[in-house]
Motif scaffolding. Structure first.
Motif, PDB file in Angstrom:
ATOM      1  N   ASP A   1       0.862  -1.177   0.000  1.00  0.00           N
ATOM      2  CA  ASP A   1       0.000   0.000   0.000  1.00  0.00           C
ATOM      3  C   ASP A   1       0.900   1.230   0.000  1.00  0.00           C
ATOM      4  O   ASP A   1       1.867   1.312   0.760  1.00  0.00           O
ATOM      5  CB  ASP A   1      -0.904  -0.002   1.232  1.00  0.00           C
ATOM      6  CG  ASP A   1      -1.913   1.136   1.231  1.00  0.00           C
ATOM      7  OD1 ASP A   1      -1.504   2.314   1.269  1.00  0.00           O
ATOM      8  OD2 ASP A   1      -3.125   0.849   1.225  1.00  0.00           O
TER       9      ASP A   1
ATOM     10  N   ARG B   1      -1.117  -2.769   6.019  1.00  0.00           N
ATOM     11  CA  ARG B   1      -2.534  -2.763   6.376  1.00  0.00           C
ATOM     12  C   ARG B   1      -3.280  -3.833   5.578  1.00  0.00           C
ATOM     13  O   ARG B   1      -2.805  -4.274   4.523  1.00  0.00           O
ATOM     14  CB  ARG B   1      -3.132  -1.377   6.142  1.00  0.00           C
ATOM     15  CG  ARG B   1      -3.214  -0.956   4.702  1.00  0.00           C
ATOM     16  CD  ARG B   1      -3.473   0.533   4.605  1.00  0.00           C
ATOM     17  NE  ARG B   1      -2.300   1.294   5.044  1.00  0.00           N
ATOM     18  CZ  ARG B   1      -2.358   2.544   5.512  1.00  0.00           C
ATOM     19  NH1 ARG B   1      -3.517   3.178   5.590  1.00  0.00           N
ATOM     20  NH2 ARG B   1      -1.256   3.160   5.904  1.00  0.00           N
TER      21      ARG B   1
ATOM     22  N   GLU C   1      -8.348  -5.261   2.511  1.00  0.00           N
ATOM     23  CA  GLU C   1      -9.678  -4.637   2.503  1.00  0.00           C
ATOM     24  C   GLU C   1      -9.590  -3.133   2.715  1.00  0.00           C
ATOM     25  O   GLU C   1     -10.361  -2.365   2.124  1.00  0.00           O
ATOM     26  CB  GLU C   1     -10.557  -5.271   3.579  1.00  0.00           C
ATOM     27  CG  GLU C   1     -10.931  -6.721   3.333  1.00  0.00           C
ATOM     28  CD  GLU C   1      -9.836  -7.701   3.731  1.00  0.00           C
ATOM     29  OE1 GLU C   1      -9.994  -8.910   3.461  1.00  0.00           O
ATOM     30  OE2 GLU C   1      -8.816  -7.264   4.317  1.00  0.00           O
ATOM     31  N   GLN C   2      -8.644  -2.689   3.534  1.00  0.00           N
ATOM     32  CA  GLN C   2      -8.494  -1.253   3.773  1.00  0.00           C
ATOM     33  C   GLN C   2      -7.918  -0.554   2.546  1.00  0.00           C
ATOM     34  O   GLN C   2      -8.365   0.541   2.169  1.00  0.00           O
ATOM     35  CB  GLN C   2      -7.596  -1.011   4.984  1.00  0.00           C
ATOM     36  CG  GLN C   2      -7.475   0.457   5.371  1.00  0.00           C
ATOM     37  CD  GLN C   2      -6.636   0.671   6.622  1.00  0.00           C
ATOM     38  OE1 GLN C   2      -6.333  -0.269   7.342  1.00  0.00           O
ATOM     39  NE2 GLN C   2      -6.255   1.906   6.857  1.00  0.00           N
ATOM     40  N   THR C   3      -6.944  -1.181   1.911  1.00  0.00           N
ATOM     41  CA  THR C   3      -6.375  -0.605   0.694  1.00  0.00           C
ATOM     42  C   THR C   3      -7.446  -0.445  -0.381  1.00  0.00           C
ATOM     43  O   THR C   3      -7.557   0.603  -1.027  1.00  0.00           O
ATOM     44  CB  THR C   3      -5.231  -1.496   0.171  1.00  0.00           C
ATOM     45  OG1 THR C   3      -4.191  -1.553   1.141  1.00  0.00           O
ATOM     46  CG2 THR C   3      -4.675  -0.965  -1.137  1.00  0.00           C
TER      47      THR C   3
ATOM     48  N   THR D   1     -10.798  -0.399  -0.020  1.00  0.00           N
ATOM     49  CA  THR D   1     -11.831   0.550   0.402  1.00  0.00           C
ATOM     50  C   THR D   1     -11.382   1.986   0.209  1.00  0.00           C
ATOM     51  O   THR D   1     -12.115   2.821  -0.352  1.00  0.00           O
ATOM     52  CB  THR D   1     -12.202   0.310   1.873  1.00  0.00           C
ATOM     53  OG1 THR D   1     -12.750  -0.999   2.020  1.00  0.00           O
ATOM     54  CG2 THR D   1     -13.209   1.345   2.351  1.00  0.00           C
ATOM     55  N   ASP D   2     -10.188   2.306   0.657  1.00  0.00           N
ATOM     56  CA  ASP D   2      -9.707   3.680   0.571  1.00  0.00           C
ATOM     57  C   ASP D   2      -9.438   4.097  -0.878  1.00  0.00           C
ATOM     58  O   ASP D   2      -9.620   5.265  -1.240  1.00  0.00           O
ATOM     59  CB  ASP D   2      -8.441   3.848   1.407  1.00  0.00           C
ATOM     60  CG  ASP D   2      -8.707   3.678   2.897  1.00  0.00           C
ATOM     61  OD1 ASP D   2      -9.888   3.698   3.303  1.00  0.00           O
ATOM     62  OD2 ASP D   2      -7.735   3.516   3.662  1.00  0.00           O
TER      63      ASP D   2
END
Length: 337
Positions: A193, A290, A293-295, A297-298
């Motif tokens: 990320d 991280r 899913e966070q990568t 989503t953002d």
């Protein structure tokens, strides 16, 4: 800390600027003025490829604790900048690439793997691998091995991406319908990320790290399955992921990495080179990655905030699969998993 960013308005550079500001650092960005810099930085304008293009930088007051350089073309541009700054900055972090290794890099290779030949610090632009290696040599020539940090990044994903890989998958999955999902579903991926990359770079210059580091997450941090599942979840799509045998994909003339971004066939030399690097050195210095899913989503949130179309670097080919070819392969394929 006082940080000088050479570049700093797109993708990696922008992420580094935001991360440094988040730490309360004093940030100066030297750029051509083609893109707005992050709010809160001091901005200096200049074209590093033009005669006297470094004038504004040379005339700027003060020194810096560290320089971060993301240059990707002619190595002599790095050389000229580094020479100008070697007595005004404590450390030079050059954002290089895993492409500097001789292709194909063996699976499990670390920073001692062979690098491309023919690169030089004073060279003009040739090809991406030798340009990046030449940039490394230029940084070391000016700052010495003990004050230069060579960040050999692998696949980079996340907000501000200007290559188009994750934005293409998000857009395709959001469109819905049957999606050609390249198998196997549990195929291990290795990426970083952009924000985790930025934080590690800042940690590195702060602690005084030097030498080369493979900068990408650990192998298997994500899989094709977890990546595309996250794309479906965050977009709210009703897309049907049809996991397709690699041989079916290759037989159809679909190019891995280019037509199906991120994906490379399992057991291929390319997959071993791009998704199986040894990153133990970076992990030992505190690299944090991280969740996928966070990568995803953002990146989707950012993509929506700019109207749904990601910026694209003019020096990179467009990525993605032609819809007609995708439909043809799915219609004729019975080999799915």
């Amino acid at each position: 800390m006082r940080l000088l960013l050479l570049g700093g308005t797109e993708f990696v550079g922008r992420a580094v600027a935001e991360a440094a500001l988040g730490r309360g650092w004093d940030v100066t960005v030297f750029h051509r003025g083609r893109h707005a810099p992050t709010a809160g930085v001091r901005s200096l304008h200049g074209d590093r490829t033009a005669p006297d293009g470094l004038a504004a930088l040379g005339g700027a007051e003060g020194d810096w604790d560290a320089v971060v350089d993301t240059w990707s073309a002619a190595p002599h541009v790095v050389r000229d900048s580094a020479r100008l700054l070697r007595d005004r900055a404590g450390r030079y972090a050059y954002v290089s690439s895993s492409s500097v290794y001789t292709w194909p890099r063996a699976a499990g290779a670390d920073e001692d793997a062979p690098v491309v030949e023919g690169a030089a610090a004073d060279a003009g632009q040739t090809d991406y691998a030798r340009d990046k290696r030449g940039g490394e040599l230029a940084a070391v020539e000016a700052f010495g091995a003990d004050r230069s940090l060579l960040v050999r990044a692998g696949l980079i994903l996340g907000p501000y991406e200007n290559v188009g890989r994750l934005p293409w998958w998000l857009t395709r999955v959001a469109r819905g319908g049957p999606v050609l999902a390249p198998g196997p579903r549990d195929l291990a991926l290795q990426y970083i990320d952009v924000r985790d990359l930025a934080e590690w770079i800042l940690d590195g210059v702060e602690r005084g790290s030097s030498g080369p580091y493979n900068l990408v997450g650990p192998q298997g941090h994500a899989t094709m399955g977890t990546l595309l599942d996250a794309c479906a979840q965050v977009t709210g799509s009703t897309a049907e992921l049809r996991w397709t045998d690699p041989d079916v994909i290759l037989d159809a003339g679909i190019e891995p990495w280019l037509h199906l971004p991120v994906w490379l066939p399992p057991d291929s030399e390319a997959h071993g080179a791009m998704h199986a690097a040894d990153v133990s050195r970076a992990l030992a210095t505190g690299l944090h990655c991280r969740p996928v899913e966070q990568t995803v989503t953002d990146t989707w949130t950012w993509l929506q905030s700019i109207g749904g179309t990601a910026p694209h670097r003019p020096d990179r080919p467009p990525v993605g699969l032609d819809p007609e070819l995708e439909a043809k392969v799915l219609a004729n394929s019975r080999s799915v998993r």
